[in-house]
Write an enzyme that holds these catalytic residues in place. Sequence first.
Site, PDB file in Angstrom:
ATOM      1  N   MET A  13      -8.290   8.897   9.652  1.00  0.00           N
ATOM      2  CA  MET A  13      -8.903   9.361   8.399  1.00  0.00           C
ATOM      3  C   MET A  13      -9.877  10.513   8.633  1.00  0.00           C
ATOM      4  SD  MET A  13      -9.617   5.649   6.614  1.00  0.00           S
ATOM      5  CE  MET A  13     -10.285   4.875   8.089  1.00  0.00           C
ATOM      6  N   LYS A  47      -3.686   3.263  -2.597  1.00  0.00           N
ATOM      7  CA  LYS A  47      -4.831   4.124  -2.825  1.00  0.00           C
ATOM      8  C   LYS A  47      -4.533   5.479  -2.217  1.00  0.00           C
ATOM      9  CE  LYS A  47      -7.542   0.131  -1.608  1.00  0.00           C
ATOM     10  NZ  LYS A  47      -8.426  -0.415  -0.611  1.00  0.00           N
ATOM     11  N   ASP A  64       0.817  -1.214   0.000  1.00  0.00           N
ATOM     12  CA  ASP A  64       0.000   0.000   0.000  1.00  0.00           C
ATOM     13  C   ASP A  64       0.850   1.263   0.000  1.00  0.00           C
ATOM     14  OD1 ASP A  64      -2.450  -1.160  -0.035  1.00  0.00           O
ATOM     15  OD2 ASP A  64      -2.722  -1.140   2.136  1.00  0.00           O
TER      16      ASP A  64
HETATM   17  N1  SAH Z   1      -4.460   0.060   9.399  1.00  0.00           N
HETATM   18  C1  SAH Z   1      -3.909   1.361   9.702  1.00  0.00           C
HETATM   19  C2  SAH Z   1      -4.925   2.466   9.495  1.00  0.00           C
HETATM   20  C3  SAH Z   1      -5.416   2.577   8.064  1.00  0.00           C
HETATM   21  S1  SAH Z   1      -6.494   3.955   7.827  1.00  0.00           S
HETATM   22  C4  SAH Z   1      -3.359   1.366  11.126  1.00  0.00           C
HETATM   23  O1  SAH Z   1      -3.615   0.436  11.900  1.00  0.00           O
HETATM   24  O2  SAH Z   1      -2.622   2.306  11.461  1.00  0.00           O
HETATM   25  C5  SAH Z   1      -5.345   5.223   7.399  1.00  0.00           C
HETATM   26  C6  SAH Z   1      -5.297   6.268   8.474  1.00  0.00           C
HETATM   27  O3  SAH Z   1      -4.408   5.884   9.505  1.00  0.00           O
HETATM   28  C7  SAH Z   1      -4.802   7.618   8.028  1.00  0.00           C
HETATM   29  O4  SAH Z   1      -5.819   8.371   7.414  1.00  0.00           O
HETATM   30  C8  SAH Z   1      -4.366   8.219   9.342  1.00  0.00           C
HETATM   31  O5  SAH Z   1      -5.482   8.654  10.093  1.00  0.00           O
HETATM   32  C9  SAH Z   1      -3.787   7.015  10.046  1.00  0.00           C
HETATM   33  N2  SAH Z   1      -2.327   6.914   9.870  1.00  0.00           N
HETATM   34  C10 SAH Z   1      -1.661   5.882   9.353  1.00  0.00           C
HETATM   35  N3  SAH Z   1      -0.336   6.114   9.378  1.00  0.00           N
HETATM   36  C11 SAH Z   1      -0.167   7.328   9.932  1.00  0.00           C
HETATM   37  C12 SAH Z   1       0.966   8.144  10.249  1.00  0.00           C
HETATM   38  N4  SAH Z   1       2.221   7.741  10.000  1.00  0.00           N
HETATM   39  N5  SAH Z   1       0.762   9.345  10.821  1.00  0.00           N
HETATM   40  C13 SAH Z   1      -0.486   9.776  11.093  1.00  0.00           C
HETATM   41  N6  SAH Z   1      -1.579   9.055  10.812  1.00  0.00           N
HETATM   42  C14 SAH Z   1      -1.436   7.848  10.254  1.00  0.00           C
END
Ligand code: SAH
Length: 247
Positions: A173, A58, A36
């Site tokens: 998100m 995406k 991803d």
């Molecule tokens: N499965 C992932 C989340 C996927 S949804 C998890 O467990 O972290 C994607 C969202 O995760 C982004 O829109 C943001 O809100 C958050 N996110 C993921 N990586 C991030 C990062 N390095 N810094 C800030 N937010 C992050």
Amino acid sequence: MRRGKVWIVGAGPGDPELITVKGLRVLREADVVVYDRLVHPALLREARSGAELIYVGKAPGRHTMTQDEINRLLVEKALEGKRVVRLKGGDPYVFGRGEEECAYVLEHGVDCEVVPGVTSATAVPAYAGIPVTSRWMASSFAVVTGMEAAGKERPRVDYARIASAVDTVVVLMGVSRLEYIASRMAEARGPETPAALIEKGTLPEQRVVVSTLGGIARAAREAGVEPPAVLVVGDVVKLRDRLWRLR
Ligand code: SAH
């Protein structure tokens, strides 16, 4: 022919060292890595030379591949006898659609294993000096999405209700709907409730905007915060003063 298998692997929240030992092992053994957008490039360098790397990322609103195409790709590669690693940001079962992929793969007669990851929901606040619980301030936390699947009859997330039910709320998100989310939560908890928005958490580019429910949308706009970012709401945000250290 050897039968392939799919591993749905959490890559961690950003810092490439936050992948698990098991995740790194299966990544190094993979024949195919399907990854991803939020996966760190350093992790891809851990794959064998000769492993096939397939980007299916995406960007918000833009899809390289549909979810159906990704599902079919995983099965197709596994049926060729390949060890397939599906590498996803954070934890694959936290707003990652990992569960849909694993179910699809199993339904098509291919073995599938999940390797959980360090989720951004807790790790991103931690790197910003914000614990999601604290013995003195917060005995509960909830992780909610700021966006919901298109086509749902009515929104399932009632931000005001969640904000009144738990001490700390973490929103993933949520950047594009920040104003709405913060104002709904302010109805329940008051506009002075501490809130922080952390952009590109755990990475060298990490930025943190600290404000209140009443002020966070404006502060984020002024700072030009963009996804990916995590919103944290609750008194634990104040602990940052004691826990944050400059790296
Ligand atoms: N499965 C992932 C989340 C996927 S949804 C998890 O467990 O972290 C994607 C969202 O995760 C982004 O829109 C943001 O809100 C958050 N996110 C993921 N990586 C991030 C990062 N390095 N810094 C800030 N937010 C992050």
